[in-house]
Design an enzyme around this catalytic site. Structure first.
Site, PDB file in Angstrom:
ATOM      1  N   GLY A   8       0.925  -1.206  -0.084  1.00 36.76           N
ATOM      2  CA  GLY A   8       0.025  -0.093  -0.141  1.00 36.76           C
ATOM      3  C   GLY A   8       0.936   1.339   0.100  1.00 36.76           C
ATOM      4  O   GLY A   8       0.543   2.261   0.778  1.00 36.76           O
ATOM      5  N   ASP A  34       2.001  -2.031  -4.526  1.00 44.09           N
ATOM      6  CA  ASP A  34       0.955  -1.296  -4.458  1.00 44.09           C
ATOM      7  C   ASP A  34       0.124  -1.814  -5.541  1.00 44.09           C
ATOM      8  O   ASP A  34       0.828  -2.636  -6.571  1.00 44.09           O
ATOM      9  CB  ASP A  34       0.875   0.092  -4.496  1.00 44.09           C
ATOM     10  CG  ASP A  34      -0.243   0.664  -3.799  1.00 44.09           C
ATOM     11  OD1 ASP A  34      -1.469   0.495  -4.441  1.00 44.09           O
ATOM     12  OD2 ASP A  34      -0.288   1.561  -2.959  1.00 44.09           O
ATOM     13  N   ILE A  35      -1.180  -1.622  -5.945  1.00 41.43           N
ATOM     14  CA  ILE A  35      -2.143  -1.945  -7.080  1.00 41.43           C
ATOM     15  C   ILE A  35      -1.755  -1.067  -8.280  1.00 41.43           C
ATOM     16  O   ILE A  35      -2.020  -1.010  -9.109  1.00 41.43           O
ATOM     17  CB  ILE A  35      -3.386  -2.168  -7.095  1.00 41.43           C
ATOM     18  CG1 ILE A  35      -4.166  -0.959  -6.276  1.00 41.43           C
ATOM     19  CG2 ILE A  35      -3.643  -3.346  -6.332  1.00 41.43           C
ATOM     20  CD1 ILE A  35      -5.571  -1.033  -6.231  1.00 41.43           C
ATOM     21  N   ARG A  36      -1.070   0.123  -7.756  1.00 42.80           N
ATOM     22  CA  ARG A  36      -0.703   1.344  -8.862  1.00 42.80           C
ATOM     23  C   ARG A  36       0.569   1.722  -8.296  1.00 42.80           C
ATOM     24  O   ARG A  36       0.870   1.916  -7.324  1.00 42.80           O
ATOM     25  CB  ARG A  36      -1.906   2.299  -8.611  1.00 42.80           C
ATOM     26  CG  ARG A  36      -2.080   3.102  -7.335  1.00 42.80           C
ATOM     27  CD  ARG A  36      -3.030   3.966  -7.210  1.00 42.80           C
ATOM     28  NE  ARG A  36      -3.386   4.466  -5.724  1.00 42.80           N
ATOM     29  CZ  ARG A  36      -3.150   5.289  -5.416  1.00 42.80           C
ATOM     30  NH1 ARG A  36      -2.198   6.357  -5.681  1.00 42.80           N
ATOM     31  NH2 ARG A  36      -3.121   5.636  -3.963  1.00 42.80           N
ATOM     32  N   ASP A  52      -1.675  -6.900  -5.766  1.00 41.06           N
ATOM     33  CA  ASP A  52      -2.975  -6.909  -4.987  1.00 41.06           C
ATOM     34  C   ASP A  52      -2.832  -7.321  -3.610  1.00 41.06           C
ATOM     35  O   ASP A  52      -2.703  -8.679  -3.573  1.00 41.06           O
ATOM     36  CB  ASP A  52      -3.979  -7.358  -5.943  1.00 41.06           C
ATOM     37  CG  ASP A  52      -5.261  -7.535  -5.531  1.00 41.06           C
ATOM     38  OD1 ASP A  52      -5.668  -6.984  -4.064  1.00 41.06           O
ATOM     39  OD2 ASP A  52      -6.351  -7.948  -6.056  1.00 41.06           O
ATOM     40  N   TYR A 142     -14.983   1.542   8.734  1.00 43.98           N
ATOM     41  CA  TYR A 142     -13.493   1.462   8.967  1.00 43.98           C
ATOM     42  C   TYR A 142     -12.894   1.345  10.374  1.00 43.98           C
ATOM     43  O   TYR A 142     -12.052   0.408  10.894  1.00 43.98           O
ATOM     44  CB  TYR A 142     -12.994   2.931   8.684  1.00 43.98           C
ATOM     45  CG  TYR A 142     -11.811   3.272   8.618  1.00 43.98           C
ATOM     46  CD1 TYR A 142     -10.494   2.785   8.139  1.00 43.98           C
ATOM     47  CD2 TYR A 142     -11.143   4.332   9.611  1.00 43.98           C
ATOM     48  CE1 TYR A 142      -9.270   2.901   8.246  1.00 43.98           C
ATOM     49  CE2 TYR A 142      -9.830   4.663   9.819  1.00 43.98           C
ATOM     50  CZ  TYR A 142      -8.930   3.859   9.126  1.00 43.98           C
ATOM     51  OH  TYR A 142      -7.609   4.448   9.209  1.00 43.98           O
ATOM     52  N   LYS A 146     -10.960  -1.725  12.119  1.00 46.66           N
ATOM     53  CA  LYS A 146      -9.821  -1.515  12.949  1.00 46.66           C
ATOM     54  C   LYS A 146      -9.613  -2.106  14.244  1.00 46.66           C
ATOM     55  O   LYS A 146      -8.646  -2.681  14.810  1.00 46.66           O
ATOM     56  CB  LYS A 146      -9.522   0.021  13.212  1.00 46.66           C
ATOM     57  CG  LYS A 146      -9.052   0.701  11.871  1.00 46.66           C
ATOM     58  CD  LYS A 146      -7.630   0.040  11.238  1.00 46.66           C
ATOM     59  CE  LYS A 146      -7.460   0.822   9.832  1.00 46.66           C
ATOM     60  NZ  LYS A 146      -6.007  -0.008   9.328  1.00 46.66           N
TER      61      LYS A 146
HETATM   62  N1  SER Z   1      -7.687   9.646   9.081  1.00 50.22           N
HETATM   63  C1  SER Z   1      -8.554   8.693   9.024  1.00 50.22           C
HETATM   64  C2  SER Z   1      -9.820   8.878   8.542  1.00 50.22           C
HETATM   65  O1  SER Z   1     -10.106  10.075   8.768  1.00 50.22           O
HETATM   66  C3  SER Z   1      -8.718   8.356  10.669  1.00 50.22           C
HETATM   67  O2  SER Z   1      -7.600   7.465  10.881  1.00 50.22           O
HETATM   68  O3  SER Z   1     -10.575   8.308   8.083  1.00 50.22           O
END
Ligand code: SER
Length: 312
Positions: A8, A34-36, A52, A142, A146
């Site tokens: 990444g 990375d993929i790019r 990937d 997200y 985490k």
């Molecule tokens: N910077 C991230 C976000 O805003 C938080 O870890 O999603």
């Protein structure tokens, strides 16, 4: 000899980490994937592998062939983008993590770094100086990924002896690239608008304070944690990490000290709800005690460094 692979590597954090590690360990000791490809000329001085991270076989092949001692697995869909694509966000964030952890379990690498975030916290955590061990009830995919990822890292450490280390990054502020898909990213955009002489339309409320950190501090924290003796790394979920804290209004005022005509207008959108579920500031006592962490940049220093760097 140590060999470092960043997965990444073409994202906001990856670019900065590659450059920081090239300076510290030498260009030949650091490989990006990375993929790019990256558009950063400094990053491109080193070797690049197209990869990937969700492709289990491809990850295994790169780690088997590459002889890497350290892997920094940075792939993630951030908070705001994840809310538009919940299942894709979950799939990307978790699948890529398992691919790396499984390889580490098989002994293909010695140490893994995986970033966590202030997004692990939710509405029931105390807002000021949020503690390491407070409740984690995130409201975003997200954040959920985490929290789950942190617990899996701990599981792989305790059950399989995988030396995986992690930091809960605040919003990261750097000049080398525009971030994508996060909630804290407004702050990076503000600097660009200020230097373009344009009004900045902010998607957060003016008083929404969030924990933030200059990229130099974030990279230093990452490398210090990775270099810390194994016995010092007591937190095996992820360490709270504190830099500074500011609201859009405070950022506006700090930028105005250098660019008096700068103006922010506020049009909060859905990202304001995400931001309001996160802490205002973070207590990083454990990181300080365990491996000697101390941030350098306060708000004033961060703003000055960003404006100077972007002007250059
Ligand atoms: N910077 C991230 C976000 O805003 C938080 O870890 O999603």
């Amino acid at each position: 000899m140590e060999r470092h692979l960043v997965i990444g590597a073409s994202g906001q954090l990856g670019i900065e980490l590659i450059i920081g590690m090239q300076a510290k360990y030498g260009v030949n000791a650091v490989v990006s994937s990375d993929i790019r490809t990256s558009e950063d000329a400094d990053v491109n001085r080193g070797e690049f592998i197209l990869l990937d991270a969700t492709d289990q076989k491809a990850v295994r092949k790169v780690l088997t062939d590459g002889g890497f001692t350290h892997v920094y697995h940075l792939v993630a869909m951030l908070s705001a983008k994840g809310e538009d694509n919940p299942l894709e966000g979950w799939e990307l964030n978790m699948k890529s993590l398992f691919n790396v952890l499984e390889c580490a379990k098989e002994g293909l690498v010695e140490k893994v770094f995986w970033p966590s975030s202030i997004a692990v916290f939710g509405p029931n955590a105390h807002k000021q100086a949020t503690a390491q061990d407070t409740c984690c009830d995130p409201t975003t995919v997200y954040g959920v990924s985490k929290v789950a990822g942190e617990l899996w890292c701990k599981y792989y450490f305790e059950h399989y002896g995988v030396d995986v280390r992690s930091l809960r990054y605040p919003g990261l502020i750097g000049h080398r690239s525009l971030p994508g898909g996060g909630t804290t990213d407004y702050a990076v955009e503000a600097f660009h608008r200020a230097l373009e002489g344009k009004e900045f339309e902010c998607y957060l409320d003016e008083n929404e304070a969030l924990p933030m950190m200059h990229m130099d501090d974030a990279i230093r924290a990452t490398l210090e944690l990775m270099e810390a003796p194994i016995d010092c790394v007591r937190v095996r979920t992820s360490y709270n990490l504190s830099g500074c804290s500011f609201s859009p209004f405070e950022l506006n005022n700090e930028i105005k000290k250098t660019i008096p005509e700068f103006k922010t207008v506020y049009s909060p959108d859905i990202r304001q709800q995400i931001a309001s579920s996160w802490p205002d500031s973070i207590d990083d006592t454990d990181a300080r005690a365990d491996w000697g962490w101390k941030a350098v940049y306060d708000v004033e220093g961060l703003v000055k460094a960003m404006l100077d760097a972007l002007k250059r």
